[in-house]
Design a protein around this motif. Structure first.
Motif, PDB file in Angstrom:
ATOM      1  N   SER A   1     -23.630   7.581 -70.100  1.00  0.00           N
ATOM      2  CA  SER A   1     -22.978   6.563 -69.277  1.00  0.00           C
ATOM      3  C   SER A   1     -21.531   6.362 -69.719  1.00  0.00           C
ATOM      4  N   TYR A   2     -21.315   6.305 -71.016  1.00  0.00           N
ATOM      5  CA  TYR A   2     -19.958   6.103 -71.549  1.00  0.00           C
ATOM      6  C   TYR A   2     -19.042   7.263 -71.169  1.00  0.00           C
ATOM      7  N   ASP A   3     -19.524   8.492 -71.354  1.00  0.00           N
ATOM      8  CA  ASP A   3     -18.685   9.669 -71.093  1.00  0.00           C
ATOM      9  C   ASP A   3     -18.378   9.839 -69.609  1.00  0.00           C
ATOM     10  N   THR A   4     -19.224   9.277 -68.759  1.00  0.00           N
ATOM     11  CA  THR A   4     -18.999   9.413 -67.312  1.00  0.00           C
ATOM     12  C   THR A   4     -18.377   8.154 -66.701  1.00  0.00           C
ATOM     13  N   GLY A   5     -17.859   7.265 -67.564  1.00  0.00           N
ATOM     14  CA  GLY A   5     -17.078   6.132 -67.072  1.00  0.00           C
ATOM     15  C   GLY A   5     -17.842   4.871 -66.756  1.00  0.00           C
ATOM     16  N   ASP A   6     -19.129   4.806 -67.113  1.00  0.00           N
ATOM     17  CA  ASP A   6     -19.933   3.605 -66.832  1.00  0.00           C
ATOM     18  C   ASP A   6     -20.070   2.787 -68.116  1.00  0.00           C
ATOM     19  N   LEU A   7     -19.018   2.045 -68.458  1.00  0.00           N
ATOM     20  CA  LEU A   7     -19.039   1.254 -69.687  1.00  0.00           C
ATOM     21  C   LEU A   7     -20.103   0.155 -69.674  1.00  0.00           C
ATOM     22  N   PRO A   8     -20.256  -0.615 -68.588  1.00  0.00           N
ATOM     23  CA  PRO A   8     -21.315  -1.635 -68.585  1.00  0.00           C
ATOM     24  C   PRO A   8     -22.702  -1.017 -68.792  1.00  0.00           C
ATOM     25  N   GLY A   9     -22.952   0.125 -68.144  1.00  0.00           N
ATOM     26  CA  GLY A   9     -24.241   0.785 -68.319  1.00  0.00           C
ATOM     27  C   GLY A   9     -24.459   1.250 -69.747  1.00  0.00           C
ATOM     28  N   ALA A  10     -23.399   1.773 -70.372  1.00  0.00           N
ATOM     29  CA  ALA A  10     -23.499   2.225 -71.759  1.00  0.00           C
ATOM     30  C   ALA A  10     -23.822   1.052 -72.682  1.00  0.00           C
ATOM     31  N   LEU A  11     -23.127  -0.063 -72.485  1.00  0.00           N
ATOM     32  CA  LEU A  11     -23.359  -1.234 -73.334  1.00  0.00           C
ATOM     33  C   LEU A  11     -24.793  -1.746 -73.194  1.00  0.00           C
ATOM     34  N   GLU A  12     -25.286  -1.797 -71.975  1.00  0.00           N
ATOM     35  CA  GLU A  12     -26.651  -2.288 -71.751  1.00  0.00           C
ATOM     36  C   GLU A  12     -27.667  -1.422 -72.484  1.00  0.00           C
ATOM     37  N   LEU A  13     -27.499  -0.101 -72.420  1.00  0.00           N
ATOM     38  CA  LEU A  13     -28.414   0.813 -73.092  1.00  0.00           C
ATOM     39  C   LEU A  13     -28.296   0.709 -74.608  1.00  0.00           C
ATOM     40  N   TRP A  14     -27.085   0.604 -75.107  1.00  0.00           N
ATOM     41  CA  TRP A  14     -26.892   0.520 -76.553  1.00  0.00           C
ATOM     42  C   TRP A  14     -27.403  -0.802 -77.121  1.00  0.00           C
ATOM     43  N   ARG A  15     -27.271  -1.864 -76.363  1.00  0.00           N
ATOM     44  CA  ARG A  15     -27.805  -3.146 -76.836  1.00  0.00           C
ATOM     45  C   ARG A  15     -29.329  -3.107 -76.898  1.00  0.00           C
ATOM     46  N   ARG A  16     -29.948  -2.443 -75.940  1.00  0.00           N
ATOM     47  CA  ARG A  16     -31.407  -2.273 -76.010  1.00  0.00           C
ATOM     48  C   ARG A  16     -31.795  -1.435 -77.220  1.00  0.00           C
ATOM     49  N   ALA A  17     -31.030  -0.396 -77.486  1.00  0.00           N
ATOM     50  CA  ALA A  17     -31.310   0.436 -78.662  1.00  0.00           C
ATOM     51  C   ALA A  17     -31.146  -0.370 -79.940  1.00  0.00           C
ATOM     52  N   LYS A  18     -30.146  -1.267 -79.963  1.00  0.00           N
ATOM     53  CA  LYS A  18     -29.880  -2.078 -81.162  1.00  0.00           C
ATOM     54  C   LYS A  18     -31.042  -3.018 -81.447  1.00  0.00           C
ATOM     55  N   GLU A  19     -31.702  -3.502 -80.421  1.00  0.00           N
ATOM     56  CA  GLU A  19     -32.877  -4.357 -80.627  1.00  0.00           C
ATOM     57  C   GLU A  19     -33.991  -3.585 -81.326  1.00  0.00           C
ATOM     58  N   LEU A  20     -34.093  -2.279 -81.036  1.00  0.00           N
ATOM     59  CA  LEU A  20     -35.123  -1.452 -81.665  1.00  0.00           C
ATOM     60  C   LEU A  20     -34.715  -0.977 -83.051  1.00  0.00           C
TER      61      LEU A  20
END
Length: 409
Positions: free
Chosen positions: A137-156
């Motif tokens: 998501s980050y590399d293809t320009g979707d910063l909000p999508g990248a953040l949402e996925l990374w925050r979910r990963a951070k919870e795990l």
């Protein structure tokens, strides 16, 4: 006495039965694997599974062998081949989330983003899968999508420091990039501040397309994946990149350029565009395995074809040590950084002029295969019987004031 013909027939039947035994195939393959001969083991196991398609042990051995070959491909930077070998393994064990994850990572590294995302989704909601989905998501320009996925990963995986760095970086970039306008050309996705002068974005895209053709011809590579480019005001550039004051551009997977105060494309900005695009190609060719001086030297060569800046003189008796130039320049003060760029340019220019661009391309190829710079130069210049120290020695002898110190140390 047993008839000779009957004896031969019995021996033949026994040999055939032995060859048809799945345990025998498996044992032979295991012996080859223990010796590291995965290619021959693969052939043995493919033959075995064609004879015994329902033998689960053989199937798992074959999947293991494919995955080991794929891991070797990953280490060597052969990402497309790694993806294919992981695919073969996954087809044998379709329920394996780990194989889906590994194939997804290989395809991400190969910039095959669409298929990589599908594989990573199959791998489930694990932290590593979410991290790589976020990177896509980050590399293809979707910063909000990248953040949402990374925050979910951070919870795990709350202790993951790399993940925390990714989140912090994206949070720093999002407020700036969310208000950017967009532009596109055949190979570039451009984001630019709406306050920038009208027409500048189109001129930048034209310069990027020129760099794509010119630098690609020198380095022998033309990327097929779209390249993100961001134009900032100077203030926003500093807040997003946290780079040094003297920085005129940055490539970190995206080309980032400060253009505040510029009303039209200048020769200086055009040179920076060619410089930063060179980093794109060097990263693709070397997989990031490149000393800073060679990376920056190549970028300076390409940039100075568009604009020649005022540069400090480099003398043979006042050289920055090679060990220092191998590392990044961002921690240097402006004067030292200027000398570092100039010395890097002169060394790399010497190599291109003396040995030719084909030799430079070969050095990049060998770096991409995982060799260090010493080995890459020795392989690329084997016809000259030169290693890196020999090249540096010849370069130093061409400088004014040469004869003291040792730049190769």
């Amino acid at each position: 006495m047993l008839d000779r013909t009957l004896l031969l027939a019995l021996l033949f039947c026994a040999g055939t039965a032995l060859a048809a035994d799945p345990v025998t195939y498996g044992t032979k393959a295991q012996q080859l694997i223990s010796k590291g001969d995965f290619v021959q083991a693969l052939e043995e196991l493919k033959a075995a599974t064609s004879r015994f398609p329902y033998d689960l042990e053989l199937k798992h051995q074959l999947a293991f062998t494919y995955s080991e070959l794929a891991k070797r491909d990953l280490q060597a930077g052969r990402y497309a081949q790694a993806g294919e070998n992981f695919k073969q393994a996954h087809e044998l064990i379709p329920d394996s989330k780990e194989l889906a994850l590994m194939r997804g990572i290989a395809l991400y590294l190969n910039k095959d983003y669409s298929v990589a995302r599908d594989e990573l989704i199959q791998a489930g909601e694990g932290s590593e899968s979410l991290v790589y989905q976020g990177k896509i998501s980050y590399d293809t320009g979707d910063l909000p999508g990248a953040l949402e996925l990374w925050r979910r990963a951070k919870e795990l995986d709350p202790a993951n420091k790399v993940l925390a760095t990714l989140i912090e970086k994206a949070e720093r970039e999002l407020p700036v990039e969310s208000r950017m306008d967009k532009g596109y050309s055949s190979m570039f996705d451009l984001g630019f501040d709406a306050e920038l002068p009208p027409g500048l974005s189109a001129e930048v895209l034209d310069a990027l397309e020129s760099a794509y053709n010119a630098v690609g011809a020198d380095l022998g590579v033309f990327p097929t994946t779209r390249i993100p480019v961001l134009l900032y005001t100077r203030k926003d550039y500093s807040s997003v990149t946290a780079g040094p004051d003297w920085s005129g551009g940055l490539y970190d997977g995206k080309i980032r350029l400060p253009v505040g105060g510029i009303t039209k494309l200048t020769p200086q900005l055009r040179a920076i565009i060619f410089h930063e695009f060179t980093h794109v190609l060097v990263a693709e060719l070397t997989r990031g395995n490149v000393p800073t001086w060679f990376n920056e030297g190549l970028a300076e060569i390409e940039g100075r074809k568009e604009y020649v800046p005022r540069v400090p003189e480099v003398r043979g008796n006042h050289l920055i040590p090679m060990a220092t130039l191998t590392k990044g320049f961002t921690g240097m003060a402006g004067t030292e950084a200027g000398l570092a760029y100039q010395q890097s340019y002169l060394m790399t220019r010497f190599m291109a002029d003396r040995y030719g661009w084909y030799a430079v391309q070969q050095v990049l190829k060998y770096l991409g295969q995982g060799n260090n710079m010493d080995a890459a130069v020795a392989k690329a210049l084997s016809d000259y019987s030169l290693d890196l120290n020999g090249v540096v020695r010849e370069w130093r002898e061409s400088l004014p004031g040469s004869g003291t110190g040792d730049a190769a140390q």
